[in-house]
Design a protein around this motif. Structure first.
Motif, mmCIF file in Angstrom:
data_model
loop_
_atom_site.group_PDB
_atom_site.id
_atom_site.type_symbol
_atom_site.label_atom_id
_atom_site.label_comp_id
_atom_site.label_asym_id
_atom_site.label_seq_id
_atom_site.Cartn_x
_atom_site.Cartn_y
_atom_site.Cartn_z
ATOM 1 N N THR A 35 -24.232 -36.179 -27.409
ATOM 2 C CA THR A 35 -24.043 -34.942 -27.780
ATOM 3 C C THR A 35 -23.904 -35.097 -29.210
ATOM 4 N N ILE A 36 -24.723 -34.212 -29.972
ATOM 5 C CA ILE A 36 -24.755 -33.988 -31.351
ATOM 6 C C ILE A 36 -24.443 -32.526 -31.761
ATOM 7 N N GLN A 37 -23.434 -32.657 -32.558
ATOM 8 C CA GLN A 37 -23.220 -31.324 -33.102
ATOM 9 C C GLN A 37 -23.508 -31.096 -34.718
ATOM 10 N N THR A 38 -24.254 -29.931 -34.708
ATOM 11 C CA THR A 38 -25.018 -29.751 -36.025
ATOM 12 C C THR A 38 -24.147 -28.512 -36.547
ATOM 13 N N ALA A 39 -23.443 -28.710 -37.911
ATOM 14 C CA ALA A 39 -23.094 -27.444 -38.532
ATOM 15 C C ALA A 39 -24.016 -26.960 -39.739
ATOM 16 N N THR A 40 -24.105 -25.698 -39.645
ATOM 17 C CA THR A 40 -25.312 -25.309 -40.776
ATOM 18 C C THR A 40 -24.431 -24.340 -41.542
ATOM 19 N N LEU A 42 -25.550 -21.066 -44.055
ATOM 20 C CA LEU A 42 -26.740 -20.264 -44.486
ATOM 21 C C LEU A 42 -27.956 -20.876 -44.213
ATOM 22 N N ALA A 43 -28.104 -21.338 -42.844
ATOM 23 C CA ALA A 43 -29.407 -21.962 -42.358
ATOM 24 C C ALA A 43 -29.635 -23.345 -43.016
ATOM 25 N N VAL A 44 -28.829 -23.735 -43.564
ATOM 26 C CA VAL A 44 -28.909 -25.201 -44.064
ATOM 27 C C VAL A 44 -28.058 -26.169 -43.473
ATOM 28 N N PRO A 45 -28.494 -27.181 -42.898
ATOM 29 C CA PRO A 45 -27.674 -28.234 -42.059
ATOM 30 C C PRO A 45 -26.838 -28.922 -43.191
ATOM 31 N N PHE A 46 -25.550 -29.060 -43.012
ATOM 32 C CA PHE A 46 -24.818 -30.002 -43.699
ATOM 33 C C PHE A 46 -23.878 -31.041 -43.338
ATOM 34 N N MET A 47 -23.847 -30.927 -41.878
ATOM 35 C CA MET A 47 -23.384 -32.026 -41.071
ATOM 36 C C MET A 47 -23.604 -32.236 -39.701
ATOM 37 N N LYS A 48 -23.670 -33.589 -39.344
ATOM 38 C CA LYS A 48 -24.121 -33.907 -37.948
ATOM 39 C C LYS A 48 -22.773 -34.869 -37.483
ATOM 40 N N LYS A 49 -22.596 -34.635 -36.184
ATOM 41 C CA LYS A 49 -21.580 -35.245 -35.607
ATOM 42 C C LYS A 49 -21.911 -35.742 -34.202
ATOM 43 N N THR A 50 -21.782 -37.051 -33.835
ATOM 44 C CA THR A 50 -22.154 -37.461 -32.555
ATOM 45 C C THR A 50 -20.921 -37.529 -31.775
ATOM 46 N N GLY A 51 -21.117 -37.017 -30.598
ATOM 47 C CA GLY A 51 -19.768 -36.827 -29.566
ATOM 48 C C GLY A 51 -19.998 -37.398 -28.534
ATOM 49 N N GLU A 52 -19.722 -37.010 -27.287
ATOM 50 C CA GLU A 52 -19.449 -37.754 -26.359
ATOM 51 C C GLU A 52 -20.803 -38.518 -25.792
ATOM 52 N N ARG A 53 -20.675 -39.631 -25.402
ATOM 53 C CA ARG A 53 -21.801 -40.537 -24.835
ATOM 54 C C ARG A 53 -21.432 -40.658 -23.630
ATOM 55 N N TYR A 54 -22.506 -40.369 -22.593
ATOM 56 C CA TYR A 54 -22.116 -40.386 -21.177
ATOM 57 C C TYR A 54 -23.572 -40.526 -20.372
ATOM 58 N N THR A 55 -23.511 -40.569 -19.047
ATOM 59 C CA THR A 55 -24.486 -40.563 -18.112
ATOM 60 C C THR A 55 -23.790 -40.033 -16.679
ATOM 61 N N ILE A 56 -24.742 -39.332 -15.894
ATOM 62 C CA ILE A 56 -24.308 -38.518 -14.679
ATOM 63 C C ILE A 56 -24.962 -39.004 -13.651
ATOM 64 N N CYS A 57 -24.209 -39.326 -12.544
ATOM 65 C CA CYS A 57 -24.902 -39.969 -11.317
ATOM 66 C C CYS A 57 -25.412 -38.510 -10.653
ATOM 67 N N PRO A 58 -26.581 -38.328 -10.374
ATOM 68 C CA PRO A 58 -27.400 -37.134 -9.830
ATOM 69 C C PRO A 58 -26.862 -36.812 -8.306
ATOM 70 N N HIS A 59 -26.484 -37.988 -7.485
ATOM 71 C CA HIS A 59 -25.893 -37.738 -6.297
ATOM 72 C C HIS A 59 -24.534 -37.420 -6.121
ATOM 73 N N CYS A 60 -23.623 -38.026 -6.647
ATOM 74 C CA CYS A 60 -22.331 -37.248 -6.470
ATOM 75 C C CYS A 60 -21.748 -36.689 -7.843
#
Length: 213
Positions: A35-40, A42-60
Motif C-alpha cells: 500500500t502506498i499513501q500519497t499526501a498532496t 493544493l493538488a501537488v504531491p509532497f509525500m509518499k509512504k509505503t505502508g503494509e506489504r501483504y498477500t491474501i489467500c483467495p480460498h480462505c
C-alpha cells in the motif's frame, strides 16, 4: 476546493505462482502487494509512504503481512517454497500469540488501569495484580525520594538532593503510566501469568485463535 488530501493505493510488485497457503493447503498465485499513501497539498504531491506489504489467500481469505526484511527476502528469492516457509512461520507465531491469550485473568482490567493511573507512583497496580516485588521496589523508590527531599530541606546546597528526589519520583510516575498503557492494551499479566484484559479484548483474541486454527 480541498487544500490537502491523502490517498491510498495498492501496487502489485510481483507474483509467485504455485504458492500453497499454510492454513487451507490450497494452491494460489501469491501477489506481493504494498500500500502506498500519497499526501498532496493544493493538488501537488509532497509525500509518499509505503505502508503494509501483504498477500491474501483467495480460498480462505487469510492475510499474510510481511515486514520490510521479509519482503526484501521474497524479492531476492521469489519461490513458492520460500514463501511457504515464511507464511508457515507467521501462521505459527500468530497461533502461539492467540494461545497465550486463551486464558483470561480474574483481575479487573478497569480497576487495575485506574490504580496504575492514579496510584501508580506507589505501585498500587502491582499490589493488586500480585507482583509484590515490583510494588515493593516502587515503595522503596518513593521512600528514597522522600528521604532526599526532606534531607534537602536541612542542608544549604540542596540542588543535588532535589534533583535526585525528582528523578526517583519521575521514574515511579513513568512506571505507573507505562503500566496503565499496558493494561489498557491488554498486555499486562497477573502473578499467575494470565493476561489482564476486558471481555471484548478476550473475545477478539478468541476469534483470532479460531481463525488461525
Amino acid at each position: 476546493m480541498r487544500v490537502g488530501t491523502i490517498r491510498q493505493s495498492t501496487v502489485t510488485d510481483f507474483a509467485i505462482g504455485g504458492a500453497i497457503c499454510p492454513k487451507c493447503k490450497q494452491p494460489f498465485t501469491a501477489q506481493m502487494n504494498r500500500t502506498i499513501q500519497t499526501a498532496t497539498m493544493l493538488a501537488v504531491p509532497f509525500m509518499k509512504k509505503t505502508g503494509e506489504r501483504y498477500t491474501i489467500c483467495p480460498h480462505c481469505g487469510l492475510r499474510y503481512s510481511f515486514t520490510p526484511d521479509m519482503y526484501s527476502s521474497l524479492r531476492q528469492r521469489p519461490t513458492a517454497d520460500f514463501l511457504y516457509q515464511i507464511c508457515s512461520g507467521m501462521l505459527l507465531k500468530g497461533q502461539e500469540k492467540a494461545e497465550k491469550h486463551s486464558a483470561r485473568s480474574r483481575k479487573n482490567a478497569g480497576l487495575a488501569a485506574v490504580l496504575a493511573l492514579l496510584l501508580g507512583v506507589f505501585g498500587a497496580q502491582n499490589w493488586y495484580l500480585g507482583h509484590y516485588k515490583r510494588a515493593l521496589i516502587a515503595c522503596i523508590l518513593d521512600a528514597l525520594g522522600l528521604v532526599c527531599f526532606f534531607a534537602a530541606l536541612a542542608v544549604e546546597n540542596a540542588q543535588p538532593l532535589l534533583f535526585l528526589a525528582a528523578g526517583l519520583f519521575a521514574f515511579s510516575l513513568y512506571w505507573g503510566l507505562v503500566d496503565t498503557v499496558r493494561i489498557l492494551l491488554g498486555r499486562a499479566k497477573d502473578a499467575e501469568g494470565l493476561y489482564v484484559c476486558t471481555r471484548r479484548q478476550h473475545a477478539r483474541w478468541m476469534e483470532k485463535k479460531e481463525k488461525l486454527s
